[in-house]
Write a protein that holds these residues in place. Structure first.
Motif, mmCIF file in Angstrom:
data_model
loop_
_atom_site.group_PDB
_atom_site.id
_atom_site.type_symbol
_atom_site.label_atom_id
_atom_site.label_comp_id
_atom_site.label_asym_id
_atom_site.label_seq_id
_atom_site.Cartn_x
_atom_site.Cartn_y
_atom_site.Cartn_z
ATOM 1 N N ALA A 132 0.831 -1.202 0.000
ATOM 2 C CA ALA A 132 0.000 0.000 0.000
ATOM 3 C C ALA A 132 0.866 1.253 0.000
ATOM 4 O O ALA A 132 0.559 2.235 -0.699
ATOM 5 N N ALA A 133 1.954 1.242 0.769
ATOM 6 C CA ALA A 133 2.841 2.408 0.809
ATOM 7 C C ALA A 133 3.444 2.682 -0.570
ATOM 8 O O ALA A 133 3.561 3.841 -0.999
ATOM 9 N N PHE A 134 3.817 1.626 -1.278
ATOM 10 C CA PHE A 134 4.339 1.804 -2.642
ATOM 11 C C PHE A 134 3.289 2.427 -3.553
ATOM 12 O O PHE A 134 3.582 3.346 -4.332
ATOM 13 N N ARG A 135 2.070 1.929 -3.486
ATOM 14 C CA ARG A 135 1.008 2.448 -4.364
ATOM 15 C C ARG A 135 0.686 3.902 -4.034
ATOM 16 O O ARG A 135 0.430 4.717 -4.930
ATOM 17 N N LEU A 136 0.686 4.239 -2.746
ATOM 18 C CA LEU A 136 0.439 5.623 -2.362
ATOM 19 C C LEU A 136 1.569 6.529 -2.857
ATOM 20 O O LEU A 136 1.329 7.642 -3.341
ATOM 21 N N ASN B 77 11.374 -3.985 -2.155
ATOM 22 C CA ASN B 77 10.855 -4.123 -3.512
ATOM 23 C C ASN B 77 11.856 -4.826 -4.423
ATOM 24 O O ASN B 77 13.068 -4.621 -4.307
ATOM 25 N N PRO B 78 11.362 -5.648 -5.348
ATOM 26 C CA PRO B 78 12.244 -6.271 -6.342
ATOM 27 C C PRO B 78 12.887 -5.197 -7.215
ATOM 28 O O PRO B 78 12.283 -4.162 -7.503
ATOM 29 N N TYR B 79 14.106 -5.456 -7.654
ATOM 30 C CA TYR B 79 14.863 -4.499 -8.446
ATOM 31 C C TYR B 79 14.474 -4.624 -9.913
ATOM 32 O O TYR B 79 15.150 -5.280 -10.698
ATOM 33 N N GLY B 80 13.360 -3.986 -10.255
ATOM 34 C CA GLY B 80 12.870 -4.052 -11.623
ATOM 35 C C GLY B 80 11.364 -3.907 -11.681
ATOM 36 O O GLY B 80 10.757 -4.157 -12.720
ATOM 37 N N VAL B 81 10.770 -3.488 -10.562
ATOM 38 C CA VAL B 81 9.315 -3.340 -10.472
ATOM 39 C C VAL B 81 8.996 -1.888 -10.145
ATOM 40 O O VAL B 81 9.541 -1.313 -9.201
ATOM 41 N N LEU B 82 8.117 -1.275 -10.932
ATOM 42 C CA LEU B 82 7.680 0.082 -10.663
ATOM 43 C C LEU B 82 6.784 0.113 -9.430
ATOM 44 O O LEU B 82 6.075 -0.859 -9.137
ATOM 45 N N PHE B 83 6.773 1.228 -8.718
ATOM 46 C CA PHE B 83 5.967 1.330 -7.504
ATOM 47 C C PHE B 83 4.494 1.061 -7.785
ATOM 48 O O PHE B 83 3.790 0.474 -6.960
ATOM 49 N N GLY B 84 4.019 1.474 -8.958
ATOM 50 C CA GLY B 84 2.607 1.318 -9.270
ATOM 51 C C GLY B 84 2.179 -0.095 -9.571
ATOM 52 O O GLY B 84 0.979 -0.367 -9.698
ATOM 53 N N GLU B 85 3.141 -1.032 -9.706
ATOM 54 C CA GLU B 85 2.786 -2.424 -9.956
ATOM 55 C C GLU B 85 3.172 -3.351 -8.811
ATOM 56 O O GLU B 85 3.017 -4.566 -8.904
ATOM 57 N N ASP C 143 -4.557 6.281 14.564
ATOM 58 C CA ASP C 143 -5.434 5.138 14.332
ATOM 59 C C ASP C 143 -6.386 5.323 13.151
ATOM 60 O O ASP C 143 -7.050 4.365 12.744
ATOM 61 N N THR C 144 -6.477 6.541 12.619
ATOM 62 C CA THR C 144 -7.505 6.798 11.616
ATOM 63 C C THR C 144 -6.992 7.158 10.235
ATOM 64 O O THR C 144 -7.693 6.941 9.248
ATOM 65 N N ASP C 145 -5.779 7.713 10.124
ATOM 66 C CA ASP C 145 -5.351 8.166 8.798
ATOM 67 C C ASP C 145 -4.971 7.019 7.873
ATOM 68 O O ASP C 145 -5.348 7.001 6.697
ATOM 69 N N TRP C 146 -4.259 6.025 8.380
ATOM 70 C CA TRP C 146 -3.837 4.912 7.514
ATOM 71 C C TRP C 146 -5.033 4.110 7.002
ATOM 72 O O TRP C 146 -5.111 3.830 5.794
ATOM 73 N N PRO C 147 -6.001 3.742 7.851
ATOM 74 C CA PRO C 147 -7.189 3.062 7.316
ATOM 75 C C PRO C 147 -7.904 3.881 6.239
ATOM 76 O O PRO C 147 -8.437 3.320 5.265
ATOM 77 N N ALA C 148 -7.934 5.204 6.397
ATOM 78 C CA ALA C 148 -8.572 6.048 5.385
ATOM 79 C C ALA C 148 -7.832 5.954 4.056
ATOM 80 O O ALA C 148 -8.451 5.880 2.983
ATOM 81 N N LEU C 149 -6.509 5.935 4.116
ATOM 82 C CA LEU C 149 -5.717 5.806 2.891
ATOM 83 C C LEU C 149 -5.930 4.437 2.239
ATOM 84 O O LEU C 149 -6.025 4.335 1.004
ATOM 85 N N ASP D 293 -7.874 0.933 -6.731
ATOM 86 C CA ASP D 293 -7.217 -0.263 -7.262
ATOM 87 C C ASP D 293 -6.736 -1.099 -6.089
ATOM 88 O O ASP D 293 -5.684 -0.835 -5.508
ATOM 89 N N GLY D 294 -7.495 -2.112 -5.757
ATOM 90 C CA GLY D 294 -7.152 -2.964 -4.609
ATOM 91 C C GLY D 294 -6.160 -4.058 -4.931
ATOM 92 O O GLY D 294 -5.908 -4.917 -4.072
#
Length: 254
Positions: A26-30, A57-65, A235-241, A249-250
């Motif tokens: 999730a952190a990568f996607r954000l 992260n694997p060395y060859g993967v974009l954050f969005g994938e 306790d509330t900001d991360w669940p909101a994200l 995109d789950g």
């Protein structure tokens, strides 16, 4: 963008590791959403609670994938435990993150970026200025590490740890930003506001007029308020994200 999914990983790791994988993905996607990416060349890590292993992260993967199942498990000595993609890991990323995880076992997450604004402030001799409330949360709470070249020399690790000290954030001069935390959410909050503070500073200084730098006593007051334990945002900001990610995109959970 098509995510990389390896369904068997979910059955091969503990529930604790899987939860950490989902949150790190999730952190990568954000980060991708906020445009903090530098193609495949920056790195986020998270320790698997109760172990000496961490995810990267694997060395060859974009954050969005990035997905939960594609992350690499590695130990503090660099031994790869699980690499679903077979792409390996960024050596510089391992060097920077492993020394922080080793020296600061309380930090379960370490994030590193090369954004335009972060690089700009990293190139400014005065560093981060108390120009905004976002910046003031780091007053006397940020380290600075002088550039030594691409981070491939093990001897630099001791200096990285020394310069981070007891802080959660550090500016790597001429290089980028680093943020750490006791949880993924904690580290992400540090990085988010550090990135925003740098962006605001660059824009303010580019305006061509005199800026207002806040008094250190006020900056310390702000930092203490934002440091205080028990803030409801913990306790509330991360669940909101995560809810936002799930609506858009789950697939990060795969």
């Amino acid at each position: 963008m098509t995510p990389l999914c390896f369904p068997d990983v979910h059955t091969r790791v503990s529930a604790t590791e899987w939860a950490q994988r989902v949150n790190l993905a999730a952190a990568f996607r954000l980060a991708d959403h906020y445009r903090w990416t530098d193609q495949i060349y920056t790195h986020f890590t998270a320790k698997i609670p109760g172990t000496e292993h961490f995810l990267i992260n694997p060395y060859g993967v974009l954050f969005g994938e990035v997905t939960a199942s594609c992350l690499v498990t590695v130990d503090l000595d660099g031994t790869v435990i699980l690499d679903p993609t077979g792409m390996g890991i960024n050596p510089a990323g391992f060097l920077i993150h492993s020394c922080v995880h080793r020296a600061r076992p309380d930090f379960l997450c370490v994030l590193h970026t090369h954004t335009a604004s972060g690089l700009a402030v990293a190139a400014q001799k005065h560093g981060l200025l108390n120009l905004t409330q976002h910046a003031m949360r780091f007053h006397n709470r940020i380290g600075y590490h002088d550039y030594e070249g691409v981070a491939l020399e093990p001897a630099e690790q001791a200096r990285l740890v020394r310069d981070l000290g007891g802080h959660k954030a550090m500016i790597l001069r001429n290089h980028g930003l680093l943020a750490a935390g006791t949880t993924i959410r904690d580290a992400f909050e540090q990085l988010y506001y550090l990135e925003r503070a740098c962006e605001a500073q660059v824009k303010a200084l580019a305006g061509g007029v005199e800026v207002i730098e806040c008094d250190p006593a006020i900056a310390e007051k702000v930092a203490q308020v934002l440091d205080r334990p028990g803030r409801s945002a913990y306790d509330t900001d991360w669940p909101a994200l995560l809810r936002w990610l799930d609506r858009t995109d789950g697939s990060y959970r795969d």
